[in-house]
Write a protein that holds these residues in place. Structure first.
Motif, PDB file in Angstrom:
ATOM      1  N   PHE A  58      20.190  24.030  47.290  1.00  0.00           N
ATOM      2  CA  PHE A  58      20.160  23.116  46.148  1.00  0.00           C
ATOM      3  C   PHE A  58      20.838  23.791  44.961  1.00  0.00           C
ATOM      4  O   PHE A  58      20.819  25.009  44.837  1.00  0.00           O
ATOM      5  CB  PHE A  58      18.721  22.755  45.771  1.00  0.00           C
ATOM      6  N   ASP A  59      21.433  22.977  44.074  1.00  0.00           N
ATOM      7  CA  ASP A  59      22.130  23.583  42.939  1.00  0.00           C
ATOM      8  C   ASP A  59      21.151  23.996  41.834  1.00  0.00           C
ATOM      9  O   ASP A  59      19.946  23.714  41.902  1.00  0.00           O
ATOM     10  CB  ASP A  59      23.222  22.657  42.383  1.00  0.00           C
ATOM     11  N   GLY A  60      21.691  24.676  40.838  1.00  0.00           N
ATOM     12  CA  GLY A  60      20.854  25.177  39.748  1.00  0.00           C
ATOM     13  C   GLY A  60      20.168  24.086  38.963  1.00  0.00           C
ATOM     14  O   GLY A  60      19.066  24.284  38.435  1.00  0.00           O
ATOM     15  N   PHE A  61      20.813  22.919  38.858  1.00  0.00           N
ATOM     16  CA  PHE A  61      20.196  21.803  38.143  1.00  0.00           C
ATOM     17  C   PHE A  61      18.887  21.380  38.815  1.00  0.00           C
ATOM     18  O   PHE A  61      17.899  21.061  38.149  1.00  0.00           O
ATOM     19  CB  PHE A  61      21.150  20.607  38.084  1.00  0.00           C
ATOM     20  N   HIS A  62      18.893  21.382  40.143  1.00  0.00           N
ATOM     21  CA  HIS A  62      17.688  21.016  40.889  1.00  0.00           C
ATOM     22  C   HIS A  62      16.531  21.954  40.547  1.00  0.00           C
ATOM     23  O   HIS A  62      15.409  21.506  40.238  1.00  0.00           O
ATOM     24  CB  HIS A  62      17.966  21.069  42.389  1.00  0.00           C
ATOM     25  N   TRP A  63      16.822  23.255  40.581  1.00  0.00           N
ATOM     26  CA  TRP A  63      15.754  24.221  40.326  1.00  0.00           C
ATOM     27  C   TRP A  63      15.338  24.210  38.861  1.00  0.00           C
ATOM     28  O   TRP A  63      14.163  24.448  38.542  1.00  0.00           O
ATOM     29  CB  TRP A  63      16.187  25.616  40.762  1.00  0.00           C
ATOM     30  N   CYS A  64      16.274  23.916  37.973  1.00  0.00           N
ATOM     31  CA  CYS A  64      15.918  23.801  36.557  1.00  0.00           C
ATOM     32  C   CYS A  64      14.938  22.651  36.354  1.00  0.00           C
ATOM     33  O   CYS A  64      13.948  22.786  35.628  1.00  0.00           O
ATOM     34  CB  CYS A  64      17.180  23.574  35.715  1.00  0.00           C
ATOM     35  N   ARG A  65      15.197  21.519  37.016  1.00  0.00           N
ATOM     36  CA  ARG A  65      14.273  20.379  36.927  1.00  0.00           C
ATOM     37  C   ARG A  65      12.890  20.765  37.439  1.00  0.00           C
ATOM     38  O   ARG A  65      11.873  20.441  36.818  1.00  0.00           O
ATOM     39  CB  ARG A  65      14.803  19.194  37.739  1.00  0.00           C
ATOM     40  N   MET A  66      12.873  21.447  38.585  1.00  0.00           N
ATOM     41  CA  MET A  66      11.593  21.846  39.181  1.00  0.00           C
ATOM     42  C   MET A  66      10.816  22.757  38.240  1.00  0.00           C
ATOM     43  O   MET A  66       9.609  22.586  38.025  1.00  0.00           O
ATOM     44  CB  MET A  66      11.846  22.561  40.511  1.00  0.00           C
ATOM     45  N   ILE A  67      11.515  23.744  37.684  1.00  0.00           N
ATOM     46  CA  ILE A  67      10.854  24.690  36.780  1.00  0.00           C
ATOM     47  C   ILE A  67      10.337  23.980  35.543  1.00  0.00           C
ATOM     48  O   ILE A  67       9.214  24.230  35.081  1.00  0.00           O
ATOM     49  CB  ILE A  67      11.827  25.828  36.404  1.00  0.00           C
ATOM     50  N   ARG A  68      11.146  23.060  35.006  1.00  0.00           N
ATOM     51  CA  ARG A  68      10.762  22.379  33.767  1.00  0.00           C
ATOM     52  C   ARG A  68       9.561  21.445  33.956  1.00  0.00           C
ATOM     53  O   ARG A  68       8.874  21.125  32.984  1.00  0.00           O
ATOM     54  CB  ARG A  68      11.946  21.590  33.196  1.00  0.00           C
TER      55      ARG A  68
END
Length: 230
Positions: A58-68
């Motif tokens: 998954f791209d960084g945007f995906h993980w950023c959403r998850m973290i946020r």
């Protein structure tokens, strides 16, 4: 010691960044399984996340959403992609900053320090790096760096630049600069101030920054910093 979670799949770049950050006394963690980034984030509980956009699974945007969805930890994006929409998307997802690859390491350090200082309010007197016009200014080493390279300044030149940067976009009078230099026991005259400013501007030209130190006739000098577009 601050814990940094570096989500970067380029092994060479990861180890280079980790080595440099470790030398600055940061505790750096990497990813073991790129399908389990969020789980590893939860286990590490980092103080700051540095994340690339293009990643396996998954791209960084995906993980950023998850973290946020679970944390307000500061997030700094690193990416070789330079499309404005990527920068805008990063900020809309709640990232704190965005650095395009390739980058100068001093700029990365300055941005990390600025984020940690803002979020955790740690002792700013220990901070000796400042970003100005996309360059990293190291007050302690008397250097300034950007993608064009690194230049060294004399103590007087750095003192003058620091006075101007700390009041960027504001005119600093010649009298105020001379008084500051005298107060710091740097004995200068009106003529030597002119010489030092001219030398400073000439050195900054090597980094294409000379135009950002402007002379205001009859008033003084100003360090201009333009708004950086997203």
């Amino acid at each position: 010691m601050f814990k940094l979670f570096l989500i970067e799949d380029d092994s060479t770049l990861f180890h280079e960044i980790k080595e440099r950050l470790t030398s600055w006394s940061y505790d750096v963690y990497g990813v073991n399984d790129f399908s389990q980034v969020f789980q590893e984030f939860t286990a590490i509980k980092p103080d700051l996340v540095i994340i690339d956009i293009q990643l396996p699974k998954f791209d960084g945007f995906h993980w950023c959403r998850m973290i946020r969805t679970h944390s307000n930890v500061p997030i700094l994006f690193l990416s070789s992609r330079d499309h404005p929409s990527d920068m805008v998307m990063s900020m809309q997802l709640g990232a704190d900053d965005f650095i395009q690859k390739p980058f100068h390491f001093d700029v990365l350090i300055a941005k990390i320090q600025a984020i940690l200082r803002r979020v955790y309010n740690y002792n700013t007197e220990q901070i000796e790096l400042k970003t100005w016009c996309g360059a990293a200014v190291d007050y302690q080493k008397n250097t300034i760096s950007n993608e064009m390279g690194t230049i060294e300044l004399t103590k007087n030149e750095m003192f003058i630049l620091r006075q101007l940067i700390e009041q960027k976009n504001k005119i600093v009078s010649r009298d105020a600069l001379i008084k500051s230099l005298w107060d710091d026991e740097r004995f200068v005259s009106d003529n030597t101030l002119t010489v030092n400013v001219n030398r400073l501007r000439k050195k900054l030209e090597e980094l294409q920054l000379g135009r950002f130190i402007e002379t205001k006739v009859g008033q003084g000098y100003i360090a201009v910093e333009e708004e950086q577009p997203l």
